[in-house]
Write an enzyme that holds these catalytic residues in place. Structure first.
Site, PDB file in Angstrom:
ATOM      1  N   SER A 254       2.465 -12.520   2.157  1.00  0.00           N
ATOM      2  CA  SER A 254       3.023 -11.382   2.878  1.00  0.00           C
ATOM      3  C   SER A 254       2.087 -10.872   3.967  1.00  0.00           C
ATOM      4  O   SER A 254       0.890 -11.111   3.945  1.00  0.00           O
ATOM      5  CB  SER A 254       3.303 -10.249   1.899  1.00  0.00           C
ATOM      6  OG  SER A 254       2.065  -9.732   1.420  1.00  0.00           O
ATOM      7  N   LYS A 255       2.692 -10.165   4.875  1.00  0.00           N
ATOM      8  CA  LYS A 255       1.992  -9.583   6.009  1.00  0.00           C
ATOM      9  C   LYS A 255       0.809  -8.718   5.602  1.00  0.00           C
ATOM     10  O   LYS A 255      -0.194  -8.687   6.295  1.00  0.00           O
ATOM     11  CB  LYS A 255       2.989  -8.706   6.764  1.00  0.00           C
ATOM     12  CG  LYS A 255       3.328  -9.192   8.157  1.00  0.00           C
ATOM     13  CD  LYS A 255       4.043  -8.091   8.902  1.00  0.00           C
ATOM     14  CE  LYS A 255       5.505  -8.431   9.077  1.00  0.00           C
ATOM     15  NZ  LYS A 255       6.231  -7.539   9.959  1.00  0.00           N
ATOM     16  N   ARG A 256       1.004  -8.004   4.517  1.00  0.00           N
ATOM     17  CA  ARG A 256      -0.013  -7.041   4.097  1.00  0.00           C
ATOM     18  C   ARG A 256      -1.380  -7.661   3.875  1.00  0.00           C
ATOM     19  O   ARG A 256      -2.402  -7.000   4.008  1.00  0.00           O
ATOM     20  CB  ARG A 256       0.425  -6.367   2.791  1.00  0.00           C
ATOM     21  CG  ARG A 256       1.486  -5.321   2.967  1.00  0.00           C
ATOM     22  CD  ARG A 256       1.520  -4.446   1.732  1.00  0.00           C
ATOM     23  NE  ARG A 256       0.296  -3.658   1.629  1.00  0.00           N
ATOM     24  CZ  ARG A 256       0.236  -2.347   1.799  1.00  0.00           C
ATOM     25  NH1 ARG A 256       1.319  -1.691   2.059  1.00  0.00           N
ATOM     26  NH2 ARG A 256      -0.902  -1.698   1.685  1.00  0.00           N
ATOM     27  N   GLN A 257      -1.383  -8.939   3.477  1.00  0.00           N
ATOM     28  CA  GLN A 257      -2.659  -9.543   3.108  1.00  0.00           C
ATOM     29  C   GLN A 257      -3.170 -10.551   4.140  1.00  0.00           C
ATOM     30  O   GLN A 257      -3.973 -11.411   3.827  1.00  0.00           O
ATOM     31  CB  GLN A 257      -2.540 -10.200   1.732  1.00  0.00           C
ATOM     32  CG  GLN A 257      -2.241  -9.190   0.649  1.00  0.00           C
ATOM     33  CD  GLN A 257      -2.403  -9.775  -0.744  1.00  0.00           C
ATOM     34  OE1 GLN A 257      -3.260 -10.601  -0.983  1.00  0.00           O
ATOM     35  NE2 GLN A 257      -1.555  -9.342  -1.666  1.00  0.00           N
ATOM     36  N   GLY A 258      -2.699 -10.431   5.363  1.00  0.00           N
ATOM     37  CA  GLY A 258      -3.201 -11.341   6.384  1.00  0.00           C
ATOM     38  C   GLY A 258      -2.100 -11.762   7.330  1.00  0.00           C
ATOM     39  O   GLY A 258      -1.007 -11.210   7.311  1.00  0.00           O
TER      40      GLY A 258
END
Length: 483
Positions: A254-258
């Site tokens: 997901s976007k949140r982690q990279g």
RNA sequence: GGCGCGUUCGUCUAGUGGUCCAGGACGCCGCCCUCUCAAGGCGGAGAUCACGGGUUCGACCCCCGUACGCGCUACCA
């Protein structure tokens, strides 16, 4: 295999997710390997999620990677259009057929009733919240009346109870579901658009898709699709559900982690060859030790049977390594053209460097960079004189007596005529001998003086590339500044 | 909660009943090379094959269960 036709069917969210890239790649490889067709279809049946320019971005990313499709929205094809929002009448027509055959039915339940139903079912601790088939038993005239009056409706699939739904998945083997666990899925929504499930099955059939290769998140809804194929009395395609790509903590990537968008990696300077190579290995391998692949080799080796079942963490370290490897395999000329565009987008854009000069820089630095933009950051001294000097090296290498020694070295360099690197080396060694010191006592300060850093190609290579005038100039500057 | 899928070094993976007290790659560590940094060469640490039961002369590999993770459970895809 005969007439293989596969598709990549993303919903246009605004960018191409690397997981999507992997799915697209596997589809592409499978098609090319089997002399089949690779189709791009846009699944934009959710009007609430419309994103301006998303389709264009998707196409750009796919093209950048070289995943060329044989049929698609911008190039057409005999089964078009390839954008679902342009195929609404087709879905309605197919849904009506289902209704005529008693396989689907109109439902007039309001969202409020559905909500209440769900709440009650949850209160009763029923294993699963499902639609209660409330509208299934409406008579034809009741239905017609309601439609005539303009009551909003959806069309639902009538799922028969107590049936086993069985299908074979190329990567997972036989998978079984109970029809009791399958809800009467909405096929046509209140706004007249189809749901994914209907549109997907109708299009795959009409576009003569033979193999459905998609992410594992679809495995659970495959029974609905299978039911639909059966209801239409259409032949099912072969299913292959790919393992998910994961964050380092093993949750879905997901976007949140990279970074998750292909364009992010492109912007960071990754080569498409490296990205493709990397992503190909996330969930597939040929069964040997080979890890470095070009597209044509992937096409040759790829098979769905060798796709893994379990999710794979997207590991940047390995991507970096593959980028280095692919960069190293490129010719100096290929790197030259990339470097030139890199320069155009940098602080050095106003400067002019000859190809001859840049080629020498590339030759000196190519084993020392992982990305093309690193030519500019790791060896900025080839593009501009150092503005500052690395402090640790200065303390370590520039001693009180150094200035005098470098002064002498400068004088000796000045006498050289059109010096080669060997000439510089000889002159330096002679100077060292004059002072009765080791060559290192001059080499390190010289490196600091002309590059400002302590790392890089051989110092005599740097000197030769820079040229005598520049070398002398930089020594003078350093002499003035470092004391 | 229900349903489904998965589980081999930190990570990607090889392995389809004996050749595996588990092989490769990335990363990490050390040595060599060396004017520095890389590259390269060599070597090392790192997995009781999630756990527990079976089946078998023999199980990472087959079966069952448990745990954990993930996915789905929408008029989203």
């Amino acid at each position: 295999m005969e007439n293989v036709r596969v598709r990549f069917a993303p919903s246009p969210t605004g960018y191409l997710h690397v997981g999507g890239l992997r799915t697209a790649l596997y589809n592409y490889l499978f098609a090319r390997k089997n002399n089949g067709k690779f189709i791009l279809r846009i699944e934009d049946t959710d009007r609430n999620r419309f994103v301006e320019g998303a389709v264009e971005n998707l196409i750009d990313a796919l093209k950048w990677c070289g995943l060329n499709y044989d049929e698609g929205p911008d190039i057409g094809g005999i089964f078009g259009p390839y954008i679902q929002s342009q195929r609404l009448s087709t879905y309605k027509e197919q849904a009506r057929k289902l209704i005529a055959d008693g396989k689907a039915y109109y439902c007039f339940c309001t969202p409020q009733r559905l909500e209440k139903l769900r709440e009650e079912q949850q209160k009763q601790k029923l294993p699963q919240a499902k639609y209660d088939k409330h509208c299934l038993h409406l008579s034809k005239t009741q239905v017609q009346q309601k439609i005539a009056v303009g009551i909003p409706f959806v069309i639902r699939l009538n799922v028969l109870p107590n049936k086993k739904i069985i299908f074979d998945d190329v990567v997972r083997g036989r998978v079984e579901f109970e029809s009791n666990n399958v809800d009467d899925q909405v096929l046509i929504k209140g706004d007249g658009y189809p749901t994914y499930h209907l549109a997907n099955v109708v299009d795959d059939h009409l576009m003569q898709i033979t193999h459905v290769i998609r992410g594992e998140e679809w495995l659970s809804s495959t029974p609905k699709h299978v039911l639909l194929y059966d209801a239409f009395e259409w032949e099912r395609p072969v299913f292959a559900h790919l393992p998910l790509l994961l964050n380092p903590d093993r949750s879905k990537l997901s976007k949140r982690q990279g970074d998750v968008a292909v364009e992010d990696y492109r912007a960071k300077g990754f080569l498409k060859e490296a990205l493709l190579n990397f992503v190909a290995l996330l969930g597939w391998n040929a069964g040997d030790d080979k890890e470095f692949y070009y597209m044509n080799e992937l096409i040759e080796k790829f098979s769905l049977e060798r796709v893994n079942k379990s999710g794979a963490v997207f590991d940047l370290e390995k991507l970096n390594w593959l980028n280095e490897e692919h960069l190293r395999k490129k010719s100096n000329e290929e790197i030259l053209s990339m470097l030139k565009t890199e320069i155009c987008n940098s602080q050095f854009a106003i400067l002019n460097f000859s190809d001859h000069y840049l080629l020498k820089v590339i030759n000196a630095m190519r084993e020392r960079v992982s990305f093309v933009h690193e030519f500019l950051t790791k060896s900025s001294y080839f593009f501009a004189a150092p503005k500052e000097y690395e402090e640790t090296s200065r303390q370590k290498n520039w001693k009180p007596e150094t200035s005098e020694q470098i002064q002498k070295l400068r004088a000796n360099f000045a006498q050289l005529e059109n010096p080669s690197k060997e000439d510089y080396e000889l002159a330096l060694k002679q100077t060292a001998a004059e002072f009765n010191i080791s060559a290192g006592k001059l080499i390190h300060p010289l490196r600091l003086a002309i590059s400002g850093t302590s790392a890089g190609p051989g110092i005599f290579d740097i000197a030769e590339i820079l040229g005598k005038d520049e070398v002398l100039k930089r020594i003078d500057t350093a002499l003035a500044l470092l004391r």
